[in-house]
Motif scaffolding. Structure first.
Motif, PDB file in Angstrom:
ATOM      1  N   ILE A   1      -7.102  23.290  99.378  1.00 46.87           N
ATOM      2  CA  ILE A   1      -8.020  22.367  99.014  1.00 46.87           C
ATOM      3  C   ILE A   1      -9.510  22.393  98.013  1.00 46.87           C
ATOM      4  CG2 ILE A   1      -9.299  20.123 100.786  1.00 46.87           C
ATOM      5  CD1 ILE A   1      -6.722  20.792 101.872  1.00 46.87           C
ATOM      6  N   PHE A   2     -10.013  23.400  99.112  1.00 44.57           N
ATOM      7  CA  PHE A   2     -10.766  23.977  98.047  1.00 44.57           C
ATOM      8  C   PHE A   2     -11.681  24.683  97.216  1.00 44.57           C
ATOM      9  CE2 PHE A   2     -11.449  22.468 102.811  1.00 44.57           C
ATOM     10  CZ  PHE A   2     -12.162  21.478 102.246  1.00 44.57           C
ATOM     11  N   LEU A   3     -10.049  26.114  96.588  1.00 44.58           N
ATOM     12  CA  LEU A   3     -10.069  26.848  96.026  1.00 44.58           C
ATOM     13  C   LEU A   3      -8.824  26.843  95.467  1.00 44.58           C
ATOM     14  CD1 LEU A   3     -11.245  29.896  98.325  1.00 44.58           C
ATOM     15  CD2 LEU A   3     -12.915  28.654  97.377  1.00 44.58           C
ATOM     16  N   PHE A   4      -8.355  26.195  94.629  1.00 44.56           N
ATOM     17  CA  PHE A   4      -7.935  25.472  94.247  1.00 44.56           C
ATOM     18  C   PHE A   4      -6.129  26.362  93.676  1.00 44.56           C
ATOM     19  CE2 PHE A   4     -12.077  24.801  91.865  1.00 44.56           C
ATOM     20  CZ  PHE A   4     -12.229  23.580  92.458  1.00 44.56           C
ATOM     21  N   GLU A   5      -6.003  27.327  95.121  1.00 42.95           N
ATOM     22  CA  GLU A   5      -4.829  27.853  95.038  1.00 42.95           C
ATOM     23  C   GLU A   5      -3.872  26.562  94.741  1.00 42.95           C
ATOM     24  OE1 GLU A   5      -2.731  31.050  93.675  1.00 42.95           O
ATOM     25  OE2 GLU A   5      -4.265  31.846  95.489  1.00 42.95           O
ATOM     26  N   PHE A   6      -3.211  26.140  93.853  1.00 41.80           N
ATOM     27  CA  PHE A   6      -2.169  25.588  93.736  1.00 41.80           C
ATOM     28  C   PHE A   6      -0.982  26.165  93.329  1.00 41.80           C
ATOM     29  CE2 PHE A   6      -5.708  23.190  91.131  1.00 41.80           C
ATOM     30  CZ  PHE A   6      -6.578  22.551  91.571  1.00 41.80           C
ATOM     31  N   PRO A   7       0.297  25.133  94.243  1.00 40.44           N
ATOM     32  CA  PRO A   7       1.582  25.482  94.215  1.00 40.44           C
ATOM     33  C   PRO A   7       1.499  26.076  92.743  1.00 40.44           C
ATOM     34  CG  PRO A   7       1.279  23.619  95.534  1.00 40.44           C
ATOM     35  CD  PRO A   7      -0.075  23.451  95.151  1.00 40.44           C
ATOM     36  N   LEU A   8       1.453  25.089  91.959  1.00 40.87           N
ATOM     37  CA  LEU A   8       2.090  25.872  89.969  1.00 40.87           C
ATOM     38  C   LEU A   8       1.897  26.943  90.200  1.00 40.87           C
ATOM     39  CD1 LEU A   8       0.246  23.803  87.239  1.00 40.87           C
ATOM     40  CD2 LEU A   8      -0.717  24.124  90.006  1.00 40.87           C
ATOM     41  N   TYR A   9       0.722  27.121  90.389  1.00 42.92           N
ATOM     42  CA  TYR A   9       0.030  28.980  90.527  1.00 42.92           C
ATOM     43  C   TYR A   9       1.703  30.200  90.601  1.00 42.92           C
ATOM     44  CZ  TYR A   9      -3.798  26.256  88.554  1.00 42.92           C
ATOM     45  OH  TYR A   9      -5.238  25.814  88.435  1.00 42.92           O
ATOM     46  N   ASN A  10       2.267  29.834  91.765  1.00 48.20           N
ATOM     47  CA  ASN A  10       3.184  30.697  92.253  1.00 48.20           C
ATOM     48  C   ASN A  10       4.854  29.854  91.843  1.00 48.20           C
ATOM     49  OD1 ASN A  10       1.703  32.027  93.780  1.00 48.20           O
ATOM     50  ND2 ASN A  10       0.762  30.060  95.004  1.00 48.20           N
ATOM     51  N   ARG A  11       4.635  28.706  90.854  1.00 51.88           N
ATOM     52  CA  ARG A  11       6.121  28.243  91.368  1.00 51.88           C
ATOM     53  C   ARG A  11       7.550  29.603  90.172  1.00 51.88           C
ATOM     54  NH1 ARG A  11       4.377  24.354  86.231  1.00 51.88           N
ATOM     55  NH2 ARG A  11       3.897  25.957  84.342  1.00 51.88           N
ATOM     56  N   ASN A  12       6.571  30.899  89.349  1.00 50.02           N
ATOM     57  CA  ASN A  12       7.082  31.909  89.306  1.00 50.02           C
ATOM     58  C   ASN A  12       7.584  33.638  89.722  1.00 50.02           C
ATOM     59  OD1 ASN A  12       8.736  30.377  87.054  1.00 50.02           O
ATOM     60  ND2 ASN A  12       6.876  30.997  85.883  1.00 50.02           N
ATOM     61  N   LEU A  13       7.081  32.941  91.120  1.00 49.32           N
ATOM     62  CA  LEU A  13       7.339  33.982  92.066  1.00 49.32           C
ATOM     63  C   LEU A  13       8.561  34.023  92.378  1.00 49.32           C
ATOM     64  CD1 LEU A  13       4.060  34.608  94.016  1.00 49.32           C
ATOM     65  CD2 LEU A  13       5.172  36.045  92.281  1.00 49.32           C
ATOM     66  N   PRO A  14       9.288  35.061  92.585  1.00 51.62           N
ATOM     67  CA  PRO A  14      10.850  34.954  92.574  1.00 51.62           C
ATOM     68  C   PRO A  14      10.919  35.159  94.164  1.00 51.62           C
ATOM     69  CG  PRO A  14      10.322  37.262  91.921  1.00 51.62           C
ATOM     70  CD  PRO A  14       8.737  36.850  91.948  1.00 51.62           C
ATOM     71  N   ARG A  15      11.808  34.168  94.488  1.00 55.63           N
ATOM     72  CA  ARG A  15      11.657  33.449  95.930  1.00 55.63           C
ATOM     73  C   ARG A  15      11.801  34.248  96.731  1.00 55.63           C
ATOM     74  NH1 ARG A  15      10.218  28.151  97.396  1.00 55.63           N
ATOM     75  NH2 ARG A  15      11.870  27.758  99.248  1.00 55.63           N
TER      76      ARG A  15
END
Length: 297
Positions: free
Chosen positions: A273-287
């Protein structure tokens, strides 16, 4: 009459930008030579700021200062990026574009939009006949520019030095200011352009306030299109299975410089919410790696 119709230099700057970028687009498309792409973008900012300052010819202190700030930023960034690309020999962003005219056209259109839109605060200030006295907003804006410029320049130089060491080949940069932010150069760029906008406020009236789209467009571009997502995706694909890299992502802010001890202990909802750790920044991490990252946060 023409001068009155374009009293804010919007048509002039758009025509100059399109023509300038089109020249470099032709060079890139015909010669498959993309080493001057970033140089074309940063120098375009210089052209617009100097051109509007000279054509208006009023030479108010605020106009001169803001134009000089853009000049210094553009020269530093343009020369740095030109030197870096000739050192590294290639720009991997264009690996899928060199033989795809459509993608190349889209890239250059966005670059022209980036230059013209982000330059709007300086364009409007230089076009204005108003000359209010220097205010606190000007000083704060110039301080913000100084901090952002210093951070961006420091981050660029530290990453270049890190990458040029043979022992660091194939590693992600986590030294200097990169210990506190995964993208400190982008934070610096956003911060300095917000400072320029702040310094333009004493001149703005009515619809001129729309120049706020400059820093907003830059922020959205870096957050969701050409900046952070591309670099995060690339790094995740390379290092996603490396435990040290996953720890680096867990304790290092994506944008705002923060001590790892602080960021690493914040709850995930707060980061999102406050520091922009959006989910799209982790979408290519291995599951499996992503689950470990999510649960541990």
């Amino acid at each position: 009459m023409a001068k009155a119709l374009d009293s804010h230099f919007l048509a002039l700057t758009s025509i100059v930008t399109v023509c300038y970028q089109f020249i470099f687009f032709v060079v890139t498309a015909l010669l498959k030579f993309d080493k001057v792409t970033d140089f074309a973008g940063s120098t375009n900012f210089i052209i617009l700021s100097v051109l509007t300052l000279v054509i208006k010819g009023s030479w108010h202190f605020r106009q001169v200062v803001l134009s000089l700030l853009v000049l210094v930023w553009g020269l530093r960034l343009g020369l740095f990026l030109l030197m870096r690309i000739f050192q590294w020999g290639e720009d991997r962003r264009f690996d899928k574009m060199r033989n795809n005219l459509g993608k190349l056209v889209v890239f250059w259109i966005f670059q022209a939009m980036w230059v013209w839109t982000v330059s709007l605060p300086v364009t409007i200030v230089n076009a204005s006949g108003k000359n209010p006295s220097i205010q606190a907003l000007d000083i704060i804006g110039w301080i913000m520019w100084s901090i952002g410029f210093s951070l961006e320049a420091t981050a660029d130089q530290q990453k270049l030095s890190f990458k040029n060491l043979p022992r660091n080949r194939g590693k992600w940069c986590n030294v200097g200011v990169w210990k506190f932010s995964r993208h400190p150069n982008y934070f610096g760029e956003i911060f300095l352009w917000c400072g320029i906008f702040l310094s333009s406020i004493p001149v703005l009236e009515g619809a001129e306030w729309l120049v706020i789209v400059g820093p907003v467009f830059l922020t959205l571009l870096l957050f969701f299109l050409s900046g952070i997502p591309l670099l995060e995706d690339s790094a995740d694909k390379k290092f996603g299975n490396v435990a040290e890299y996953r720890l680096y992502k867990k304790v290092t802010s994506p944008l705002f410089p923060l001590p790892p001890e602080v960021y690493g202990n914040l709850p995930l909802w707060f980061k999102k919410i406050f520091l922009f750790e959006f989910p799209l920044y982790n979408r290519n991490l291995p599951r499996e790696s992503f689950l470990v990252f999510k649960l541990s946060t």
